[in-house]
Design a protein around this motif. Structure first.
Motif, PDB file in Angstrom:
ATOM      1  N   VAL A 169       0.806  -1.242  -0.004  1.00  0.00           N
ATOM      2  CA  VAL A 169       0.212   0.126  -0.030  1.00  0.00           C
ATOM      3  C   VAL A 169       1.022   1.417   0.178  1.00  0.00           C
ATOM      4  O   VAL A 169       1.692   1.443   0.952  1.00  0.00           O
ATOM      5  CB  VAL A 169      -0.899  -0.108   1.316  1.00  0.00           C
ATOM      6  N   PRO A 170       0.743   2.160  -0.858  1.00  0.00           N
ATOM      7  CA  PRO A 170       1.452   3.416  -1.028  1.00  0.00           C
ATOM      8  C   PRO A 170       0.679   4.341   0.092  1.00  0.00           C
ATOM      9  O   PRO A 170      -0.542   4.393  -0.285  1.00  0.00           O
ATOM     10  CB  PRO A 170       1.517   3.836  -2.389  1.00  0.00           C
ATOM     11  N   ILE A 171       1.555   5.299   0.709  1.00  0.00           N
ATOM     12  CA  ILE A 171       1.092   6.095   1.717  1.00  0.00           C
ATOM     13  C   ILE A 171       1.663   7.421   1.226  1.00  0.00           C
ATOM     14  O   ILE A 171       2.956   7.469   1.766  1.00  0.00           O
ATOM     15  CB  ILE A 171       0.986   5.827   2.973  1.00  0.00           C
ATOM     16  N   LEU A 172       0.965   8.368   0.745  1.00  0.00           N
ATOM     17  CA  LEU A 172       1.628   9.580   0.414  1.00  0.00           C
ATOM     18  C   LEU A 172       1.137  10.709   1.268  1.00  0.00           C
ATOM     19  O   LEU A 172       0.086  10.899   1.443  1.00  0.00           O
ATOM     20  CB  LEU A 172       1.754   9.931  -0.928  1.00  0.00           C
ATOM     21  N   THR A 202      -2.129  15.952   4.005  1.00  0.00           N
ATOM     22  CA  THR A 202      -3.065  14.964   3.373  1.00  0.00           C
ATOM     23  C   THR A 202      -2.268  13.514   3.702  1.00  0.00           C
ATOM     24  O   THR A 202      -1.063  13.416   3.369  1.00  0.00           O
ATOM     25  CB  THR A 202      -3.543  15.258   2.004  1.00  0.00           C
ATOM     26  N   LEU A 203      -3.257  12.551   3.253  1.00  0.00           N
ATOM     27  CA  LEU A 203      -2.836  11.231   3.421  1.00  0.00           C
ATOM     28  C   LEU A 203      -3.499  10.696   2.145  1.00  0.00           C
ATOM     29  O   LEU A 203      -4.639  10.684   1.966  1.00  0.00           O
ATOM     30  CB  LEU A 203      -3.247  10.669   4.578  1.00  0.00           C
ATOM     31  N   ASN A 204      -2.556  10.379   1.176  1.00  0.00           N
ATOM     32  CA  ASN A 204      -3.002  10.093  -0.118  1.00  0.00           C
ATOM     33  C   ASN A 204      -4.192  10.982  -0.693  1.00  0.00           C
ATOM     34  O   ASN A 204      -4.969  10.644  -1.309  1.00  0.00           O
ATOM     35  CB  ASN A 204      -3.679   8.593  -0.223  1.00  0.00           C
ATOM     36  N   LEU A 233       5.779   4.443   2.166  1.00  0.00           N
ATOM     37  CA  LEU A 233       5.533   5.827   2.840  1.00  0.00           C
ATOM     38  C   LEU A 233       6.244   6.664   1.975  1.00  0.00           C
ATOM     39  O   LEU A 233       7.571   6.650   2.062  1.00  0.00           O
ATOM     40  CB  LEU A 233       5.790   5.807   4.150  1.00  0.00           C
ATOM     41  N   ILE A 234       5.642   7.823   1.760  1.00  0.00           N
ATOM     42  CA  ILE A 234       6.434   8.720   1.111  1.00  0.00           C
ATOM     43  C   ILE A 234       6.014  10.278   1.721  1.00  0.00           C
ATOM     44  O   ILE A 234       4.694  10.581   1.590  1.00  0.00           O
ATOM     45  CB  ILE A 234       5.893   8.792  -0.578  1.00  0.00           C
ATOM     46  N   THR A 276      11.488   8.448   1.712  1.00  0.00           N
ATOM     47  CA  THR A 276      10.479   7.478   1.465  1.00  0.00           C
ATOM     48  C   THR A 276      11.145   6.481   2.623  1.00  0.00           C
ATOM     49  O   THR A 276      12.102   6.121   2.743  1.00  0.00           O
ATOM     50  CB  THR A 276      10.826   6.806   0.181  1.00  0.00           C
ATOM     51  N   THR A 277      10.162   5.670   3.173  1.00  0.00           N
ATOM     52  CA  THR A 277      10.385   4.395   4.187  1.00  0.00           C
ATOM     53  C   THR A 277       9.156   3.459   3.809  1.00  0.00           C
ATOM     54  O   THR A 277       8.262   3.612   3.755  1.00  0.00           O
ATOM     55  CB  THR A 277       9.950   5.030   5.626  1.00  0.00           C
ATOM     56  N   ASN A 278       9.855   2.110   3.503  1.00  0.00           N
ATOM     57  CA  ASN A 278       9.190   0.980   3.633  1.00  0.00           C
ATOM     58  C   ASN A 278       9.232   0.350   4.856  1.00  0.00           C
ATOM     59  O   ASN A 278      10.053   0.031   5.505  1.00  0.00           O
ATOM     60  CB  ASN A 278       9.653   0.075   2.582  1.00  0.00           C
ATOM     61  N   VAL A 279       7.922   0.009   5.357  1.00  0.00           N
ATOM     62  CA  VAL A 279       7.561  -0.580   6.641  1.00  0.00           C
ATOM     63  C   VAL A 279       6.620  -1.706   6.419  1.00  0.00           C
ATOM     64  O   VAL A 279       5.782  -1.610   5.897  1.00  0.00           O
ATOM     65  CB  VAL A 279       7.097   0.325   7.693  1.00  0.00           C
TER      66      VAL A 279
END
Length: 579
Positions: A169-172, A202-204, A233-234, A276-279
């Protein structure tokens, strides 16, 4: 593991791209990957947030913009057509652009902007990179609405060095202005004062229920119990570092800026603009009778105003056994204090490169050239017959080594490539501060910066470089997320106070330091980075707070060609925009 377990790789790519835009045309290529063609149409779009409708600059009618998906080794060919009155460029944030600097995107650095009615094709190969990055406009403050995910999957039949996620899931994170962000920065540059702050995070693209008139614009993440989700996460916000938490859940951090890290657990994430962080998020089993707020709010230590609000999304379990979540409690996490620098430092210090045989940490062990750059705010005198709203009637400025970098009126890369630097740039950017002072102590009386110059730093091909970035207390110590174009770098050390050239270097981590493209220079502190200058071209280095970028907190490196043909910058494409 890769995706092959629950989707074929091809289906996954189609799924990823199809969510947001037409599936890219894919052509087999001779470099081990494929060529993926995308088209970006830049147009105005009416959009409503916080009960206000306004016209924004958008790509393909999407906000946030379309997802670009490729694999390591693929070539991306993105045709950008500009239908709006604003000039624009697109930057592929974190892509190394090996010998393809013409596709990097910062306006007046590697290209002239794309003007109305014109187009430009960004053409580059993704070499030795996989993970989460993003693309965004790199002209003035247009990236407020012009941004989207750039997801690089591992090569076909290659796996992740962590447990295979059930879903990704991308979360911008973004920043929303009720007014036009271009008017906000233009007014600030004219008056010399700090710009008006954003009205929401904003979140996405959605501000969430903690803002007035925004409950319907809430991002919901629906999850199944007992599964592992990969959150990409971006932070695409303009001017704010953010804390992020999900109530009653914790994360395993596995990647930063598209480089794998040694996994570590945390319940609080810190992410600066440009990072950016991937979790991995492991959901509870059985499904709890509750829903959970996902909250992000700013980390800020400066003296100015900032948007001190909170964006909320909702994590919701799909629970077939319960008839309804209507009466279930909505649990809220507690975020750190806005100025919790200790939380940020502790978090930052947890990052280590994976440093395995397959994913080594190739830290330069010997250094050819050392640099020391101060990073911070300053002032410009108020022009005659004008009242200015900056500190003590001056205008705000920002600088590196007290040089406030002025963008030229033609692109640096072109001027350099065709040996026409006269009147465009000079090669005397200072290696060290011209007037040393107690950087984090009481600030000097004279806070004026050196203005109106375009100075660059020239280094030979394959130079191993060490840069110490030192925050200053002038007009308030604050964290500055520094981004380097064209390279990743290794973060070999960081600390508070003034860098000590005698006692700090022995503590440098030269074994498994994290590899990034954007690092927060600690508030009232310093960070040391190293990189091997093996990518010829002109590369911008700047603060990723757009307000500081606009005030001049940037510089550029010219990395000369090497001797061999594959160590030379390629000539420009025929459709390179003209100024």
């Amino acid at each position: 593991m890769g995706f092959s377990g629950f989707f074929s790789a091809a289906v996954m790519l189609v799924f990823f791209a199809g969510c947001f835009m037409a599936v890219p045309e894919v052509v087999a290529a001779n470099h081990g990957g494929v060529t993926r063609h995308y088209k970006f149409s830049i147009r105005m779009k009416n959009i409503t947030r916080l009960c206000r409708t306004k016209s924004i600059v958008a790509v393909n009618g999407k906000f946030p913009g379309p997802r670009v998906v490729a694999r390591e080794g693929d070539r991306l060919v993105v045709k950008v057509v500009n239908h709006v009155s604003n000039n624009i460029t697109i930057h592929w944030h974190g892509i190394k652009q090996l010998r393809s600097g013409w596709a990097d995107g910062p306006a007046y650095i590697t290209q002239c902007p794309i003007q109305r009615g014109q187009s430009y094709v960004y053409n580059f190969t993704i070499t030795g990179q996989r993970g989460t990055l993003f693309w965004h406009a790199h002209f003035s403050w247009l990236r407020a609405t012009v941004y989207g995910p750039l997801i690089i999957l591992p090569r076909r039949n290659e796996s992740y060095p962590f447990v295979k996620p059930y879903k990704e899931v991308p979360i911008l994170f973004g920043e929303w202005f009720n007014s036009d962000p271009e008017a906000v920065i233009n007014q600030s540059l004219q008056t010399g004062g700090g710009p008006n702050v954003s009205d929401a995070y904003t979140l996405n693209g959605l501000p969430g229920p903690l803002y007035n008139c925004s409950a319907k614009d809430t991002f919901k993440l629906k999850v199944k119990p007992g599964k592992t989700y990969l959150l990409r996460l971006i932070n695409a916000a303009l001017n704010d570092e953010l804390f992020f938490r999900i109530a009653n859940h914790s994360f395993t951090v596995v990647e930063a800026d598209a480089s794998y890290v040694k996994p570590f657990e945390t319940d609080t994430l810190v992410i600066a603009p440009g990072q950016t962080t991937n979790v991995l998020l492991k959901t509870k089993s059985p499904a709890p009778h509750a829903t959970f707020f996902m909250l992000a709010a700013p980390y800020f230590t400066g003296m100015g105003t900032f948007d001190n609000t909170t964006v909320a999304g909702i994590l919701e379990y799909e629970n077939p056994s319960s008839s309804s979540l209507k009466n279930a409690p909505l649990l809220k996490p507690v975020l750190p204090a806005t100025n919790a620098t200790n939380v940020v430092a502790n978090f930052s210090n947890k990052f280590r490169s994976l440093a395995t045989t397959k994913f080594p940490a190739n830290v330069p062990q010997k250094v050819d050239k050392k640099f020391f750059f101060t990073v911070g705010l300053g002032t410009n005198p108020c022009p005659k017959n004008q009242t200015c709203q900056g500190p003590n009637g001056t205008k705000f400025a920002a600088s590196m080594n007290n040089i406030s970098f002025a963008l030229p009126s033609t692109a640096l890369l072109q001027s350099y490539f065709f040996s026409k630097s006269n009147g465009v740039f000079t090669t005397d950017f200072p290696d060290f501060p011209l007037h040393p002072f107690n950087y984090t102590g009481n600030p000097p009386n004279n806070t004026h910066v050196i203005n109106g110059t375009t100075k660059v730093e020239v280094i030979p091909f394959n130079t191993s470089v060490e840069v110490v970035l030192q925050d200053t207390s002038i007009l308030g110590a604050e964290s500055h997320p520094l981004h380097l174009h064209g390279y990743n770098f290794y973060v070999i050390g960081q600390g508070f106070g003034n860098f000590d050239p005698k006692n700090d270097p022995p503590k440098f981590n030269l074994v498994d330091p994290v590899e990034r493209n954007t690092i927060g220079v600690p508030s009232g502190g310093w960070v040391a980075i190293r990189f091997q200058a093996d990518n010829p071209g002109v590369w911008l280095m700047h603060c990723h707070f757009d307000v500081h970028l606009s005030w001049g907190l940037r510089m550029a490196w010219i990395v000369l060609d090497g001797k061999l043909p594959n160590q030379k910058l390629l000539p420009p494409p025929s459709d390179l925009p003209k100024c």
